[in-house]
Write a protein that holds these residues in place. Structure first.
Motif, mmCIF file in Angstrom:
data_model
loop_
_atom_site.group_PDB
_atom_site.id
_atom_site.type_symbol
_atom_site.label_atom_id
_atom_site.label_comp_id
_atom_site.label_asym_id
_atom_site.label_seq_id
_atom_site.Cartn_x
_atom_site.Cartn_y
_atom_site.Cartn_z
ATOM 1 N N GLY A 381 11.619 -2.027 -0.293
ATOM 2 C CA GLY A 381 10.429 -1.241 -0.378
ATOM 3 C C GLY A 381 9.798 -1.596 -1.250
ATOM 4 O O GLY A 381 7.774 -0.580 -1.513
ATOM 5 N N LYS A 382 9.377 -2.904 -1.616
ATOM 6 C CA LYS A 382 8.838 -3.009 -2.656
ATOM 7 C C LYS A 382 7.695 -4.233 -2.260
ATOM 8 O O LYS A 382 6.717 -4.135 -2.821
ATOM 9 C CB LYS A 382 9.833 -4.202 -3.488
ATOM 10 C CG LYS A 382 9.885 -3.093 -4.826
ATOM 11 C CD LYS A 382 11.116 -3.924 -5.995
ATOM 12 C CE LYS A 382 11.766 -3.155 -6.847
ATOM 13 N NZ LYS A 382 12.457 -4.157 -7.590
ATOM 14 N N PHE A 383 7.887 -4.432 -0.371
ATOM 15 C CA PHE A 383 7.081 -5.687 -0.160
ATOM 16 C C PHE A 383 7.091 -5.631 1.503
ATOM 17 O O PHE A 383 7.965 -5.130 2.029
ATOM 18 C CB PHE A 383 7.613 -6.991 -0.738
ATOM 19 C CG PHE A 383 7.909 -7.739 -2.261
ATOM 20 C CD1 PHE A 383 6.093 -7.853 -2.677
ATOM 21 C CD2 PHE A 383 8.660 -7.584 -2.789
ATOM 22 C CE1 PHE A 383 6.146 -8.039 -4.274
ATOM 23 C CE2 PHE A 383 8.787 -8.261 -4.075
ATOM 24 C CZ PHE A 383 7.814 -8.422 -4.685
ATOM 25 N N TYR A 384 5.548 -6.302 1.585
ATOM 26 C CA TYR A 384 6.201 -6.435 3.196
ATOM 27 C C TYR A 384 6.198 -7.855 3.191
ATOM 28 O O TYR A 384 5.369 -8.458 3.252
ATOM 29 C CB TYR A 384 4.303 -5.702 3.605
ATOM 30 C CG TYR A 384 4.379 -6.966 4.910
ATOM 31 C CD1 TYR A 384 4.841 -5.987 5.961
ATOM 32 C CD2 TYR A 384 2.909 -7.137 4.822
ATOM 33 C CE1 TYR A 384 4.562 -5.936 7.046
ATOM 34 C CE2 TYR A 384 2.956 -7.427 6.809
ATOM 35 C CZ TYR A 384 3.877 -6.809 7.796
ATOM 36 O OH TYR A 384 3.816 -7.365 9.251
ATOM 37 N N SER A 385 7.514 -8.432 3.616
ATOM 38 C CA SER A 385 7.927 -9.346 3.688
ATOM 39 C C SER A 385 8.737 -9.880 4.724
ATOM 40 O O SER A 385 9.700 -8.848 5.113
ATOM 41 C CB SER A 385 7.715 -9.861 2.024
ATOM 42 O OG SER A 385 9.306 -9.391 1.336
ATOM 43 N N ASP A 386 9.695 -10.371 3.964
ATOM 44 C CA ASP A 386 10.782 -11.526 4.299
ATOM 45 C C ASP A 386 11.324 -11.022 5.785
ATOM 46 O O ASP A 386 10.472 -10.897 6.833
ATOM 47 C CB ASP A 386 11.837 -10.879 3.329
ATOM 48 C CG ASP A 386 12.955 -11.267 3.186
ATOM 49 O OD1 ASP A 386 12.712 -12.633 3.220
ATOM 50 O OD2 ASP A 386 14.381 -11.248 3.934
ATOM 51 N N ILE A 409 7.494 1.933 2.465
ATOM 52 C CA ILE A 409 6.127 0.285 1.586
ATOM 53 C C ILE A 409 6.149 0.966 0.551
ATOM 54 O O ILE A 409 6.244 2.507 0.676
ATOM 55 C CB ILE A 409 5.922 -0.353 2.826
ATOM 56 C CG1 ILE A 409 4.723 -1.277 1.875
ATOM 57 C CG2 ILE A 409 4.719 0.536 2.924
ATOM 58 C CD1 ILE A 409 5.546 -2.547 2.191
ATOM 59 N N ASN A 410 6.918 1.177 -0.861
ATOM 60 C CA ASN A 410 6.414 2.247 -1.729
ATOM 61 C C ASN A 410 4.269 1.674 -1.955
ATOM 62 O O ASN A 410 4.616 3.255 -2.290
ATOM 63 C CB ASN A 410 6.743 1.760 -2.938
ATOM 64 C CG ASN A 410 9.055 1.435 -2.795
ATOM 65 O OD1 ASN A 410 8.728 2.704 -1.235
ATOM 66 N ND2 ASN A 410 9.204 0.893 -3.959
ATOM 67 N N ASP A 411 3.842 1.567 -1.908
ATOM 68 C CA ASP A 411 2.429 0.442 -2.431
ATOM 69 C C ASP A 411 2.488 0.988 -0.203
ATOM 70 O O ASP A 411 2.035 0.428 0.128
ATOM 71 C CB ASP A 411 2.223 -0.465 -2.819
ATOM 72 C CG ASP A 411 0.873 -0.366 -2.894
ATOM 73 O OD1 ASP A 411 -0.047 0.236 -2.234
ATOM 74 O OD2 ASP A 411 0.369 -1.832 -3.473
ATOM 75 N N LYS A 412 1.636 2.454 -0.454
ATOM 76 C CA LYS A 412 1.191 2.420 1.141
ATOM 77 C C LYS A 412 -0.765 1.850 1.519
ATOM 78 O O LYS A 412 -0.625 1.674 2.442
ATOM 79 C CB LYS A 412 0.434 3.847 0.869
ATOM 80 C CG LYS A 412 2.685 4.642 1.185
ATOM 81 C CD LYS A 412 2.229 6.392 1.752
ATOM 82 C CE LYS A 412 3.457 6.756 1.885
ATOM 83 N NZ LYS A 412 3.289 7.735 2.333
ATOM 84 N N ASN A 413 -0.885 1.044 0.059
ATOM 85 C CA ASN A 413 -2.361 0.558 0.375
ATOM 86 C C ASN A 413 -1.693 -1.057 1.499
ATOM 87 O O ASN A 413 -2.940 -1.964 1.795
ATOM 88 C CB ASN A 413 -3.423 0.600 -0.810
ATOM 89 C CG ASN A 413 -2.954 2.287 -1.310
ATOM 90 O OD1 ASN A 413 -4.232 2.460 -0.618
ATOM 91 N ND2 ASN A 413 -3.108 1.989 -2.657
ATOM 92 N N VAL A 414 -0.577 -0.801 0.882
ATOM 93 C CA VAL A 414 -0.387 -2.522 1.211
ATOM 94 C C VAL A 414 -0.879 -2.388 2.899
ATOM 95 O O VAL A 414 -0.332 -1.461 3.512
ATOM 96 C CB VAL A 414 0.868 -2.779 1.321
ATOM 97 C CG1 VAL A 414 1.555 -3.939 2.342
ATOM 98 C CG2 VAL A 414 1.410 -3.229 0.142
ATOM 99 N N GLU A 415 -1.226 -3.470 3.807
ATOM 100 C CA GLU A 415 -1.855 -4.235 4.346
ATOM 101 C C GLU A 415 -0.775 -4.396 5.627
ATOM 102 O O GLU A 415 -0.255 -5.430 5.495
ATOM 103 C CB GLU A 415 -3.344 -4.728 4.674
ATOM 104 C CG GLU A 415 -4.404 -4.195 4.224
ATOM 105 C CD GLU A 415 -5.273 -5.141 4.642
ATOM 106 O OE1 GLU A 415 -5.771 -5.505 5.686
ATOM 107 O OE2 GLU A 415 -6.313 -4.308 3.621
ATOM 108 N N ILE A 416 -0.577 -3.505 6.209
ATOM 109 C CA ILE A 416 0.464 -3.650 7.720
ATOM 110 C C ILE A 416 -0.090 -3.634 9.365
ATOM 111 O O ILE A 416 -0.502 -2.811 10.023
ATOM 112 C CB ILE A 416 1.892 -2.948 7.244
ATOM 113 C CG1 ILE A 416 1.753 -2.441 6.433
ATOM 114 C CG2 ILE A 416 2.529 -3.438 8.530
ATOM 115 C CD1 ILE A 416 3.351 -2.329 5.643
#
Ligand code: C2G
Length: 729
Positions: A381-386, A409-416
């Protein structure tokens, strides 16, 4: 006559021996000899030993592997000191530990002087750091007499319960040992019988406070296996059997002499054993359906039960022990069941994660499953990746709102893109979505306490072609969980599809997780972008990062080191690439992006290299960093297998290659001959390689082709499609 003979048997792992000798050289002692018994042919160790010209070391070498008992015996034969002290070559001493024992010996002339042994999974520096912080260590003497304090440590401390009568970390008078030797036929318990043989001759015992010996957990190269790592049932049986035998000896001594010290020792031993039985093996007894095993344990426990001092036990504990004595297994099982369930219930309310897990199993897991729901998670849950990211984007583009998507995702501000539902790992919402998602797409191992429901499917993408050994293939796993290997197997059994980027990885995944389910040899979704990205996309990545457009880019992405552990999932990392030198040499032409592994918790301070070195540790997707870089520097990380898809130059900054290869992990391929770039040991060599990069490209061209063919040939930008086709079939 020398005052002290320190006996150290050495088998393997020089780095540990170095810790050991370093810690001895920091003790303020004189009038001693160190007898180092070399167990088998050793080449480099002589250099190490010679570097301690401040220590009085006598080396005794043998061509064959002796085993710890024989090695100690050889040491004993040479020991001329008034006192003898045993330390294992992979252990080390906390500051002043031996010095305190020696000073006590000089002041008291006692027969036996010991301090506390503490098991530790930490490397030496971390141990000291942690130890200093934790005020509850070491043991406090309190109201105990010298003898009681010494006995308690002899039998095992609270952190090191499974050691009975260890010979380690005690000063023993040489003339009391006389010609007593260790039993060379007994690999694991030779200490007990040595100690019980000399015990009758010891009269005065002194335990020294805050004199701590660090016993390195698990990777014990001389004794090889630790009880911890063996199968729980067998470990208990052998432990209980050894305990019973030693108790018998001590009992007989007491019967013969009525000497108080034997009674003390016996009580301490029984007490320690009871504690261990009650916390660990009572519950195991309940869960085991191996009648044979239960029979054995019951019988041994029955014998030992008569040794417990009932005055120390609570009402409930007494009844449980009586059940053994009454030969009543049914009654025993009932008692254990009651207390285990009671404890479980209490525990549920004591910690948040237990409470949530409880709700997950009892409530969420009984609700209907949404057969259109996919839950994605990447790197805990650290990254939006891989690969989960790229599989998600493929599916979202294809199916849009036909499906339901959740991202961990632990940081909900990450844009997906597509606005999926976002949940923080291990939040209540996470458990809720986990329970109702038909598919889990993950790139690592799911938590072993979570079980998927029968109709749920797990697509495990894993996260890289392995260079370093993985899972069951690792000799010694450096964690605090002794059952980690069992957990690897259990977790992998739940996977329905495992994604593989090449045949090589397929075979490794089968062996390292004992996995026999479906493997989809599709290539990695995370590498699709390396084939599909447009020049505009690449430029946008650079622009978003605010990087200068007139410089070429070097990406430095090393992996983590198993021994740099300081807490669960948190690692230290020391930057060994000398950025100042690099900046001076190539700063006009290049910038460097530094990216540590996601386990690394240390924050880098790159402020002195402003405009040259950029911290991209928190950047979500390393694939995007590959795309913008001209050269990759890595070490043992799997990143180079992916980067090779771009056919751009790769350098290996392997300053600690020997340690990593031989001690920490071991590799699946020969890094010396099979990778498509040079192994470099110093910053100067790295600079030299970058300056001459065009020559290197030519030099490695053929090897690069071979490498690409073997590891990258499945990749063509369509891995996500192939996976979607397979799972949605
Ligand atoms: N990674 C990253 N930045 C790094 C190192 C790794 O983003 N500095 C990412 C890459 O996607 C890499 C993955 O994490 O492929 C796994 O990293 P490894 O360094 O290979 O280490 P580990 O997590 O132990 O993975 O089979 C996979 C590996 O062998 C084990």
């Amino acid at each position: 006559m020398t005052f002290l003979s320190i006996i150290i048997p050495f088998d393997t792992v020089e780095r540990y021996l170095k810790d050991c000798l370093d810690s001895i050289s920091e003790q303020n002692i004189d009038d001693y000899e160190i007898i180092l018994v070399l167990n088998g042919e050793k080449e480099n160790v002589n250099d190490l030993i010679n570097s301690y010209d401040n220590l009085n070391i006598i080396v005794k070498s043998f061509d064959e592997r002796l085993g710890v008992a024989r090695a100690r015996n050889e040491g004993l034969k040479m020991a001329g000191g008034e006192y003898v002290y045993f330390i294992d070559s992979d252990d080390y001493l906390y500051k002043n530990a031996l010095e305190k024992l020696v000073n006590t010996a000089k002041a008291t002339h006692a027969d036996f002087i010991n301090g506390e042994r503490m098991a530790t999974p930490f490397i030496r520096e971390r141990f000291e750091e942690r130890f200093t912080k934790k005020s509850k260590y070491p043991m406090k003497k309190g109201k105990l007499s010298d003898m009681e304090f010494s006995m308690r440590q002899l039998v095992g401390t609270k952190t090191n319960k499974k050691e009975i009568l260890s010979v380690l970390h005690s000063l023993i008078k040489r003339d009391i040992i006389a010609d007593t030797l260790f039993d060379e036929n007994d690999r694991f318990y030779s200490d007990y019988f040595f100690m019980t043989s000399i015990f009758p001759r010891l009269n005065t015992f002194v335990g020294v406070e805050e004199a701590v010996y660090a016993k390195r957990n698990r990777d014990d190269p001389i004794n090889l296996t630790s009880l911890n790592q063996e199968d729980h049932g067998d470990a208990f049986l052998s432990y209980a059997t050894a305990y019973r035998d030693v108790l018998e000896i001590v009992n007989a001594l007491y019967d013969k002499t009525h000497d108080e010290k034997y009674k003390l020792l016996k009580d301490e031993m029984a007490f320690t054993f009871f504690d261990y039985y009650y916390k660990v093996f009572g519950p195991n007894f309940l869960y085991s359906d191996d009648e044979n095993w239960r029979g054995h344990v019951f019988k041994i426990m029955q014998e030992i039960s008569y040794e417990f001092n009932m005055n120390y036990l609570s009402f409930i504990q007494k009844r449980e022990i009586k059940a053994f004595q009454e030969n009543n297994i049914r009654k025993l099982t009932r008692f254990i069941k009651i207390r285990v369930n009671f404890k479980k219930t209490i525990r549920v309310f004591k910690s948040r994660w237990r409470f949530k897990t409880f709700i997950y199993f009892r409530y969420y897991n009984r609700k209907p499953i949404n057969k259109n729901q996919f839950m994605f998670a990447s790197f805990l849950g650290k990254f939006y990746s891989d690969s989960p990211k790229y599989l998600y984007e493929y599916m979202y583009n294809k199916y849009g709102d036909e499906l339901d998507y959740v991202w961990v995702i632990n940081d909900k501000n990450v844009e997906i893109p597509g606005n999926p539902k976002k949940v923080k790992r291990f939040s209540l919402a996470y458990y809720k979505e986990l329970a109702r998602s038909k598919y889990w797409v993950i790139n690592g191992r799911q938590a072993s306490r979570l079980h998927k429901r029968d109709s749920q499917k797990i697509i495990s993408t894993w996260h890289g072609t392995p260079l370093k050994k993985l899972g069951l293939d690792i000799g010694n796993v450096h964690t605090r969980d002794p059952n980690i290997k069992k957990s690897y197997i259990k977790v992998a059994k739940e996977w329905d599809y495992l994604i593989s980027p090449n045949h090589y990885t397929t075979e490794i995944l089968r062996s390292c997780f004992a996995y026999d389910g479906d493997i989809l040899e599709t290539g990695y979704p995370r590498n699709d972008i390396l084939y599909n990205a447009t020049p505009e996309q690449v430029q946008k990545i650079k622009d978003d990062l605010n990087l200068p457009s007139d410089k070429k880019i070097v990406l430095y992405a090393p992996t983590w080191r198993d021994d740099e552990y300081f807490d669960a999932g948190k690692m230290h990392f020391t930057l060994k690439l000398e950025l100042d030198k690099l900046q001076k040499a190539i700063g006009d032409e290049y910038i460097v992006l530094v990216r540590t592994h996601y386990f690394v918790a240390d924050k880098l301070d790159l402020s002195p290299y402003k405009g040259f070195a950029y911290d991209v540790c928190k950047y979500d997707d390393i694939a995007e960093l590959y795309l913008i870089s001209d050269i990759l520097i890595t070490d043992y990380s799997s990143v180079f297998f992916d980067y090779a898809n771009l056919r751009r130059p790769i350098l290996y900054y392997t300053y600690d290659l020997e340690k990593y290869e031989n001690i920490l992990r071991g590799f699946y391929i020969d890094i010396h001959s099979e990778v498509p770039g040079p192994l470099l040991k110093t910053t100067e060599e790295v600079i030299d390689a970058i300056v001459n990069i065009e020559d290197l490209k030519k030099e490695y061209a053929d090897k690069y082709d071979e490498f690409y063919e073997r590891f990258c040939s499945f990749e063509d930008g369509n891995a996500s499609k192939r996976i979607d086709d397979a799972i949605r079939k």
